[in-house]
Design a protein around this motif. Structure first.
Motif, PDB file in Angstrom:
ATOM      1  N   LEU A   3       0.960  -1.384  -0.035  1.00 44.90           N
ATOM      2  CA  LEU A   3       0.050   0.057   0.084  1.00 44.90           C
ATOM      3  C   LEU A   3       0.966   1.259  -0.146  1.00 44.90           C
ATOM      4  CD1 LEU A   3      -2.911  -0.844   2.386  1.00 44.90           C
ATOM      5  CD2 LEU A   3      -3.110  -0.334   0.001  1.00 44.90           C
ATOM      6  N   ALA A   4       1.922   1.267   0.586  1.00 44.95           N
ATOM      7  CA  ALA A   4       2.868   2.392   0.832  1.00 44.95           C
ATOM      8  C   ALA A   4       3.421   2.684  -0.660  1.00 44.95           C
ATOM      9  CB  ALA A   4       3.920   2.103   1.796  1.00 44.95           C
ATOM     10  N   ASP A   5       3.862   1.712  -1.639  1.00 50.27           N
ATOM     11  CA  ASP A   5       4.015   1.758  -2.878  1.00 50.27           C
ATOM     12  C   ASP A   5       3.155   2.489  -3.590  1.00 50.27           C
ATOM     13  OD1 ASP A   5       6.390   0.507  -2.203  1.00 50.27           O
ATOM     14  OD2 ASP A   5       5.713  -1.388  -2.801  1.00 50.27           O
ATOM     15  N   LEU A   6       1.799   1.794  -3.434  1.00 51.97           N
ATOM     16  CA  LEU A   6       0.748   2.559  -4.365  1.00 51.97           C
ATOM     17  C   LEU A   6       0.572   3.944  -3.737  1.00 51.97           C
ATOM     18  CD1 LEU A   6      -1.510   1.470  -6.128  1.00 51.97           C
ATOM     19  CD2 LEU A   6      -3.049   1.284  -4.257  1.00 51.97           C
ATOM     20  N   GLU A 128     -12.540  10.888 -16.847  1.00 56.99           N
ATOM     21  CA  GLU A 128     -11.698  10.953 -15.281  1.00 56.99           C
ATOM     22  C   GLU A 128     -11.957  10.017 -14.608  1.00 56.99           C
ATOM     23  OE1 GLU A 128     -11.416  15.957 -15.830  1.00 56.99           O
ATOM     24  OE2 GLU A 128     -12.880  14.987 -14.402  1.00 56.99           O
ATOM     25  N   ARG A 129     -13.090   9.458 -14.499  1.00 57.39           N
ATOM     26  CA  ARG A 129     -13.534   8.435 -13.521  1.00 57.39           C
ATOM     27  C   ARG A 129     -13.015   6.889 -13.972  1.00 57.39           C
ATOM     28  NH1 ARG A 129     -19.201   6.771 -15.299  1.00 57.39           N
ATOM     29  NH2 ARG A 129     -17.985   6.218 -17.005  1.00 57.39           N
ATOM     30  N   ASP A 130     -13.007   6.789 -15.425  1.00 56.13           N
ATOM     31  CA  ASP A 130     -12.496   5.668 -15.847  1.00 56.13           C
ATOM     32  C   ASP A 130     -10.839   5.691 -15.783  1.00 56.13           C
ATOM     33  OD1 ASP A 130     -14.960   4.831 -16.492  1.00 56.13           O
ATOM     34  OD2 ASP A 130     -14.785   5.528 -18.712  1.00 56.13           O
ATOM     35  N   ALA A 131     -10.284   6.859 -16.075  1.00 58.37           N
ATOM     36  CA  ALA A 131      -8.983   7.111 -15.989  1.00 58.37           C
ATOM     37  C   ALA A 131      -8.392   6.585 -14.491  1.00 58.37           C
ATOM     38  CB  ALA A 131      -8.323   8.391 -16.329  1.00 58.37           C
ATOM     39  N   CYS A 132      -9.131   6.820 -13.406  1.00 58.71           N
ATOM     40  CA  CYS A 132      -8.645   6.768 -12.194  1.00 58.71           C
ATOM     41  C   CYS A 132      -8.761   5.436 -11.492  1.00 58.71           C
ATOM     42  CB  CYS A 132      -9.266   7.896 -11.122  1.00 58.71           C
ATOM     43  SG  CYS A 132      -8.097   8.202  -9.898  1.00 58.71           S
ATOM     44  N   ALA A 133      -9.899   4.801 -12.284  1.00 61.73           N
ATOM     45  CA  ALA A 133     -10.389   3.374 -12.035  1.00 61.73           C
ATOM     46  C   ALA A 133      -9.309   2.270 -11.406  1.00 61.73           C
ATOM     47  CB  ALA A 133     -11.422   2.707 -12.804  1.00 61.73           C
ATOM     48  N   PRO A 134      -8.202   2.484 -12.267  1.00 63.74           N
ATOM     49  CA  PRO A 134      -7.266   1.352 -11.986  1.00 63.74           C
ATOM     50  C   PRO A 134      -6.428   1.619 -10.606  1.00 63.74           C
ATOM     51  CG  PRO A 134      -7.063   1.965 -14.223  1.00 63.74           C
ATOM     52  CD  PRO A 134      -8.076   3.001 -13.535  1.00 63.74           C
ATOM     53  N   TRP A 135      -6.428   2.786 -10.279  1.00 65.48           N
ATOM     54  CA  TRP A 135      -5.776   2.959  -8.742  1.00 65.48           C
ATOM     55  C   TRP A 135      -6.741   2.403  -7.549  1.00 65.48           C
ATOM     56  CZ3 TRP A 135      -0.993   4.248  -8.932  1.00 65.48           C
ATOM     57  CH2 TRP A 135      -0.359   5.220  -9.744  1.00 65.48           C
ATOM     58  N   LEU A 136      -8.146   2.436  -7.832  1.00 63.53           N
ATOM     59  CA  LEU A 136      -9.016   1.805  -7.033  1.00 63.53           C
ATOM     60  C   LEU A 136      -8.922   0.497  -6.849  1.00 63.53           C
ATOM     61  CD1 LEU A 136     -11.154   1.913  -5.028  1.00 63.53           C
ATOM     62  CD2 LEU A 136     -12.927   1.927  -6.938  1.00 63.53           C
ATOM     63  N   HIS A 137      -8.853  -0.055  -8.237  1.00 66.51           N
ATOM     64  CA  HIS A 137      -8.682  -1.679  -8.400  1.00 66.51           C
ATOM     65  C   HIS A 137      -7.454  -2.116  -7.784  1.00 66.51           C
ATOM     66  CE1 HIS A 137     -11.401  -0.921 -12.096  1.00 66.51           C
ATOM     67  NE2 HIS A 137     -11.830  -0.272 -10.983  1.00 66.51           N
ATOM     68  N   ARG A 138      -6.286  -1.148  -8.027  1.00 64.62           N
ATOM     69  CA  ARG A 138      -5.116  -1.922  -7.285  1.00 64.62           C
ATOM     70  C   ARG A 138      -5.155  -1.883  -6.083  1.00 64.62           C
ATOM     71  NH1 ARG A 138      -0.428   1.320 -10.411  1.00 64.62           N
ATOM     72  NH2 ARG A 138       1.014   0.493  -8.913  1.00 64.62           N
ATOM     73  N   GLU A 139      -5.743  -0.779  -5.251  1.00 59.92           N
ATOM     74  CA  GLU A 139      -5.790  -0.628  -3.696  1.00 59.92           C
ATOM     75  C   GLU A 139      -6.731  -1.965  -3.378  1.00 59.92           C
ATOM     76  OE1 GLU A 139      -6.053   3.157  -2.453  1.00 59.92           O
ATOM     77  OE2 GLU A 139      -6.341   2.865  -0.545  1.00 59.92           O
ATOM     78  N   VAL A 140      -7.818  -2.056  -3.844  1.00 58.23           N
ATOM     79  CA  VAL A 140      -8.846  -3.165  -3.526  1.00 58.23           C
ATOM     80  C   VAL A 140      -8.046  -4.341  -3.512  1.00 58.23           C
ATOM     81  CG1 VAL A 140     -10.798  -4.244  -3.886  1.00 58.23           C
ATOM     82  CG2 VAL A 140     -10.889  -1.798  -4.142  1.00 58.23           C
ATOM     83  N   ALA A 141      -7.118  -4.581  -4.629  1.00 59.93           N
ATOM     84  CA  ALA A 141      -6.475  -5.833  -4.783  1.00 59.93           C
ATOM     85  C   ALA A 141      -5.698  -5.873  -3.498  1.00 59.93           C
ATOM     86  CB  ALA A 141      -5.622  -6.081  -5.931  1.00 59.93           C
ATOM     87  N   LEU A 142      -5.050  -5.063  -3.047  1.00 59.78           N
ATOM     88  CA  LEU A 142      -4.162  -5.240  -2.001  1.00 59.78           C
ATOM     89  C   LEU A 142      -4.700  -5.374  -0.567  1.00 59.78           C
ATOM     90  CD1 LEU A 142      -1.676  -2.550  -2.950  1.00 59.78           C
ATOM     91  CD2 LEU A 142      -0.809  -4.858  -2.767  1.00 59.78           C
TER      92      LEU A 142
END
Ligand code: SF4
Length: 228
Positions: A3-6, A128-142
């Motif tokens: 999470l710190a990396d993210l 913008e919503r779609d551009a940012c979605a991968p950040w959320l997805h990576r955080e949820v994955a962690l």
């Protein structure tokens, strides 16, 4: 990645030109009003523990809240209401959240937003919503190993959960998608339960549409579902 990396990676994202311009413009023009503070003016990472059973999903940082302080829901009225409720629920060690090193610590909880940069009028574009979605997805994955419940603050966050669920859990969203509502709930096998809650915006809390008692009920339900 951790999470710190993210958190570090998202803090230096420049993918959305309109939001990059806005977050920097707000920081530049408002810096004088908060002279003793370093205005953040960047994407705002998630906040909370890595082994969260409970996630709170918001819309986006506020221009003079998270965008100023560098911590989500910190330094504005929405955050005052949210963290007071989390403290009453035993999920935060203090009832206030004023600055990014104020000693606040969460228990079993992670807070993040569907869009990480403050948008004008609190309205990100679909792009913008779609551009940012991968950040959320990576955080949820962690936090997936422990995550049991997602509280979506408002319809935007509720809608942002379905693509996150698909990306992280490989599960198709239900058709038709369940409608957002306060205390709306959706459970599927092998995925966190989604709970709806009116957003903690001033528009809702000042008008009494969302009361402290309603928030207490949502967090009591969320804790119960998360086994806390
Ligand atoms: Fe990057 Fe998200 Fe900010 Fe767009 S909104 S610049 S994708 S962090």
């Amino acid at each position: 990645a951790t999470l710190a990396d993210l958190d570090a990676a998202v803090s230096s994202c420049f993918a959305c030109p309109r939001l990059v311009a806005w977050r920097e413009e707000v920081a530049r023009t408002r810096r004088a009003a908060f002279r003793d503070q370093e205005y953040w003016g960047r994407p705002v990472p998630g906040f909370g523990v890595a082994d969260a059973r409970l996630a709170i999903l918001g819309l986006a940082p506020a221009a003079h809240g998270g965008n100023r302080t560098g911590r989500i829901f910190t330094g504005d009225r929405s955050g005052d209401v949210l963290f007071a409720a989390l403290h009453r629920a035993g999920l935060a060690n203090q009832p206030t959240s004023v600055w990014r090193d104020d000693g606040l610590a969460l228990r079993d909880t992670r807070i993040f937003a569907a869009v990480r940069c403050a948008p004008p009028d609190n309205k990100p574009t679909p792009g913008e919503r779609d551009a940012c979605a991968p950040w959320l997805h990576r955080e949820v994955a962690l936090i997936k190993p422990t995550l049991r419940v997602v509280v979506a603050l408002g319809a935007f966050a509720w809608a942002a959960w379905w693509p996150a669920m698909s990306a992280v859990y490989g599960r198709r969203p239900p058709v038709p998608r369940p409608a957002f509502g306060h205390a709306a709930r959706w459970s599927g096998e092998g995925v966190p339960t989604l709970l709806g809650c009116y957003h903690v915006s001033q528009q809702n809390t000042f008008t009494g549409r969302l009361t402290p008692a309603m928030l207490d009920d949502v967090f009591a339900t969320a804790k119960h579902l998360a086994g806390l």
